[in-house]
Write a protein that holds these residues in place. Structure first.
Motif, PDB file in Angstrom:
ATOM      1  N   ALA A 119      -0.199   0.622 -17.460  1.00 24.16           N
ATOM      2  CA  ALA A 119       0.819   1.281 -16.886  1.00 24.16           C
ATOM      3  C   ALA A 119       1.216   1.451 -15.735  1.00 24.16           C
ATOM      4  N   ILE A 120       0.269   2.013 -15.071  1.00 26.58           N
ATOM      5  CA  ILE A 120       0.414   2.155 -13.744  1.00 26.58           C
ATOM      6  C   ILE A 120       0.200   1.022 -12.883  1.00 26.58           C
ATOM      7  N   ARG A 121      -0.497  -0.073 -13.331  1.00 22.67           N
ATOM      8  CA  ARG A 121      -0.444  -1.284 -12.367  1.00 22.67           C
ATOM      9  C   ARG A 121       0.887  -2.007 -12.698  1.00 22.67           C
ATOM     10  N   LYS A 122       1.303  -1.961 -13.879  1.00 21.84           N
ATOM     11  CA  LYS A 122       2.660  -2.608 -13.885  1.00 21.84           C
ATOM     12  C   LYS A 122       3.685  -2.115 -13.455  1.00 21.84           C
ATOM     13  N   LEU A 123       3.675  -0.702 -13.180  1.00 23.97           N
ATOM     14  CA  LEU A 123       4.836   0.128 -12.483  1.00 23.97           C
ATOM     15  C   LEU A 123       4.692  -0.106 -11.115  1.00 23.97           C
ATOM     16  N   HIS A 124       3.561  -0.181 -10.356  1.00 24.13           N
ATOM     17  CA  HIS A 124       3.533  -0.572  -8.747  1.00 24.13           C
ATOM     18  C   HIS A 124       3.861  -1.983  -8.537  1.00 24.13           C
ATOM     19  N   LEU A 125       3.784  -2.841  -9.409  1.00 19.65           N
ATOM     20  CA  LEU A 125       4.026  -4.336  -9.499  1.00 19.65           C
ATOM     21  C   LEU A 125       5.517  -4.417  -9.436  1.00 19.65           C
ATOM     22  N   ARG A 126       6.109  -3.897 -10.414  1.00 18.65           N
ATOM     23  CA  ARG A 126       7.405  -3.798 -10.536  1.00 18.65           C
ATOM     24  C   ARG A 126       8.322  -3.138  -9.364  1.00 18.65           C
ATOM     25  N   VAL A 127       7.567  -2.120  -8.835  1.00 20.89           N
ATOM     26  CA  VAL A 127       7.988  -1.625  -7.471  1.00 20.89           C
ATOM     27  C   VAL A 127       8.329  -2.755  -6.499  1.00 20.89           C
ATOM     28  N   ILE A 128       7.335  -3.585  -6.283  1.00 18.67           N
ATOM     29  CA  ILE A 128       7.211  -4.416  -5.178  1.00 18.67           C
ATOM     30  C   ILE A 128       8.290  -5.866  -5.721  1.00 18.67           C
ATOM     31  N   GLU A 129       8.032  -6.163  -6.933  1.00 15.81           N
ATOM     32  CA  GLU A 129       8.838  -7.212  -7.394  1.00 15.81           C
ATOM     33  C   GLU A 129      10.487  -7.121  -7.618  1.00 15.81           C
ATOM     34  N   GLU A 130      10.561  -5.781  -7.749  1.00 13.51           N
ATOM     35  CA  GLU A 130      11.989  -5.592  -8.126  1.00 13.51           C
ATOM     36  C   GLU A 130      12.767  -4.853  -6.785  1.00 13.51           C
ATOM     37  N   THR A 131      12.158  -4.384  -5.908  1.00 16.94           N
ATOM     38  CA  THR A 131      12.695  -3.572  -4.788  1.00 16.94           C
ATOM     39  C   THR A 131      12.230  -4.208  -3.400  1.00 16.94           C
ATOM     40  N   GLY A 132      11.361  -4.933  -3.391  1.00 15.16           N
ATOM     41  CA  GLY A 132      10.597  -5.327  -1.842  1.00 15.16           C
ATOM     42  C   GLY A 132      10.043  -4.069  -1.162  1.00 15.16           C
ATOM     43  N   LEU A 133       9.975  -2.931  -2.048  1.00 15.65           N
ATOM     44  CA  LEU A 133       9.209  -1.904  -1.426  1.00 15.65           C
ATOM     45  C   LEU A 133       7.907  -1.805  -1.799  1.00 15.65           C
ATOM     46  N   THR A 134       6.904  -1.254  -1.256  1.00 12.80           N
ATOM     47  CA  THR A 134       5.606  -1.268  -1.643  1.00 12.80           C
ATOM     48  C   THR A 134       5.313   0.393  -1.666  1.00 12.80           C
ATOM     49  N   SER A 135       4.385   0.750  -2.378  1.00 16.74           N
ATOM     50  CA  SER A 135       4.429   2.343  -2.671  1.00 16.74           C
ATOM     51  C   SER A 135       3.153   2.939  -2.485  1.00 16.74           C
ATOM     52  N   ALA A 136       3.245   4.285  -2.419  1.00 17.28           N
ATOM     53  CA  ALA A 136       2.126   5.127  -2.135  1.00 17.28           C
ATOM     54  C   ALA A 136       1.706   5.875  -3.209  1.00 17.28           C
ATOM     55  N   ASP A 137       0.191   6.122  -3.449  1.00 15.13           N
ATOM     56  CA  ASP A 137      -0.293   6.649  -4.555  1.00 15.13           C
ATOM     57  C   ASP A 137      -1.277   7.633  -4.190  1.00 15.13           C
ATOM     58  N   GLU A 138      -1.722   8.641  -5.021  1.00 15.13           N
ATOM     59  CA  GLU A 138      -2.786   9.575  -4.694  1.00 15.13           C
ATOM     60  C   GLU A 138      -3.899   9.007  -5.223  1.00 15.13           C
ATOM     61  N   MET A 139      -5.210   8.987  -4.491  1.00 12.32           N
ATOM     62  CA  MET A 139      -6.487   8.630  -5.138  1.00 12.32           C
ATOM     63  C   MET A 139      -7.303   9.844  -5.714  1.00 12.32           C
ATOM     64  N   LEU A 140      -6.953  10.208  -6.943  1.00 12.08           N
ATOM     65  CA  LEU A 140      -7.405  11.306  -7.446  1.00 12.08           C
ATOM     66  C   LEU A 140      -8.927  10.967  -8.239  1.00 12.08           C
TER      67      LEU A 140
END
Length: 344
Positions: A119-140
């Motif tokens: 789920a988290i990989r698919k979500l981050h991929l959707r961010v790039i593919e659908e908005t042209g932005l790239t995201s930040a995440d916390e490395m827990l």
């Protein structure tokens, strides 16, 4: 033994093969990474705004938020770089409560780590593919980083993780900016020691491999406020705090001294509406001193579609409202971004 081994999870390469980044998305990320890197090296005078929900708890509402953010990015791109905060790992002070999408893709259901990693990989991929932005995440979890290493443009190391050697050494192998938060005690030396460790090369064990890293020159600090022995919040975003940090940086030989300031958490005493005032004070401090103007590279803001927060499991879930820390609503967030734009 008290461990129950539920199932063996796929290695990162298997998840990446199943959900690969497209060539077009990889090009977007490479361009964004270069733009963000230029901010930290000083080649660009743009200002970073890392903004989004306290925790990415629902794919639909997170994507709704990021799409709105992408439209604002088009209007402020000459001065600001907006990085959506898509935090899929949620540290918990007591270990209780919602631990993020990686644990529970559906917050109302039981933990499912395999479904969470997907789920988290698919979500981050959707961010790039659908908005042209790239995201930040916390490395827990350092061992989970490689599931997302090819799609994140910014990584944060939390206040409870920053003293951990495995987090520091894993950060030394990243090729994107990584912010090391001050610990909850507020000790800035601990935070800066983490940057020293992250900027240096290391040999260590990672996911069953002996690995070698070259060091991450883009590792930097994040000020998020502190908590004293009585449990009271102590902010560290004021002008004098930034001057102190500048002097501490001057005493160390580090690449690209930089700070990103978290406007929520202990800096706001979790009074989320105070983020608006705090961000403006930070920008005013930055404008007063040329060296602070160079040092302060950006701010972090907790923001979602609806203001405040709500509890899960109450049967009246409000779309786009945080289920962890309270956040600014979209209207206030959009106005704040435009105010930042004017002040930069």
């Amino acid at each position: 033994m008290s461990f129950t081994f539920v199932r063996k999870l796929p290695i990162p390469a298997e998840i990446k093969k199943q959900f690969p980044i497209s060539e077009a998305a990889a090009e977007i990320k490479a361009k964004r990474d270069a733009e963000i890197r230029d901010v930290f090296t000083g080649a660009s005078k743009k200002f970073l705004v890392i903004i989004g929900p306290c925790s990415a708890d629902a794919e639909d509402s997170v994507m709704d938020y990021v799409r709105r953010l992408a439209k604002v990015q088009e209007r402020v791109s000459d001065r600001l770089i907006l990085i959506p905060r898509v935090y899929t790992n949620k540290p918990r002070t007591t270990g209780e409560g919602y631990k993020g999408m990686v644990h529970q893709p559906d917050p109302e259901k039981k933990p499912d780590m395999l479904a969470g990693l997907i789920a988290i990989r698919k979500l981050h991929l959707r961010v790039i593919e659908e908005t042209g932005l790239t995201s930040a995440d916390e490395m827990l979890y350092p061992e989970n980083y490689w599931y997302l290493a090819d799609i994140l443009s910014y990584v944060a190391i939390g206040a409870r993780s920053v003293e951990d050697q495995h987090h520091r050494m894993t950060t030394s192998g990243m090729d994107v900016p990584a912010g090391m938060k001050n610990p909850t005690s507020g000790d800035l030396s601990v935070m800066l020691n983490s940057v020293v460790a992250a900027q240096n090369a290391h040999d260590f064990i990672y996911r069953g491999w002996e690995v070698a890293t070259q060091g991450n020159p883009l590792a930097h600090v994040i000020l998020r406020g502190a908590t004293n022995k009585h449990g009271n919040s102590i902010p560290n975003y004021h002008y004098e705090d930034l001057i102190r940090l500048l002097h501490m940086y001057d005493q160390r030989e580090l690449s690209y001294p930089a700070v990103v300031i978290d406007a929520n958490h202990s800096n706001s005493n979790k009074q989320y509406e105070e983020q608006v005032r705090i961000v403006k004070e930070i920008l005013n401090s930055r404008a007063l001193n040329p060296r602070l103007h160079e040092l302060v590279k950006g701010v972090m803001i907790e923001s979602y579609l609806e203001p405040g927060s709500q509890k899960i499991g109450c049967g009246q879930h409000i779309y786009g409202k945080s289920i962890t820390d309270p956040c600014l609503g979209w209207k206030e967030s959009e106005e704040l971004i435009y105010d930042i734009y004017k002040m930069c």
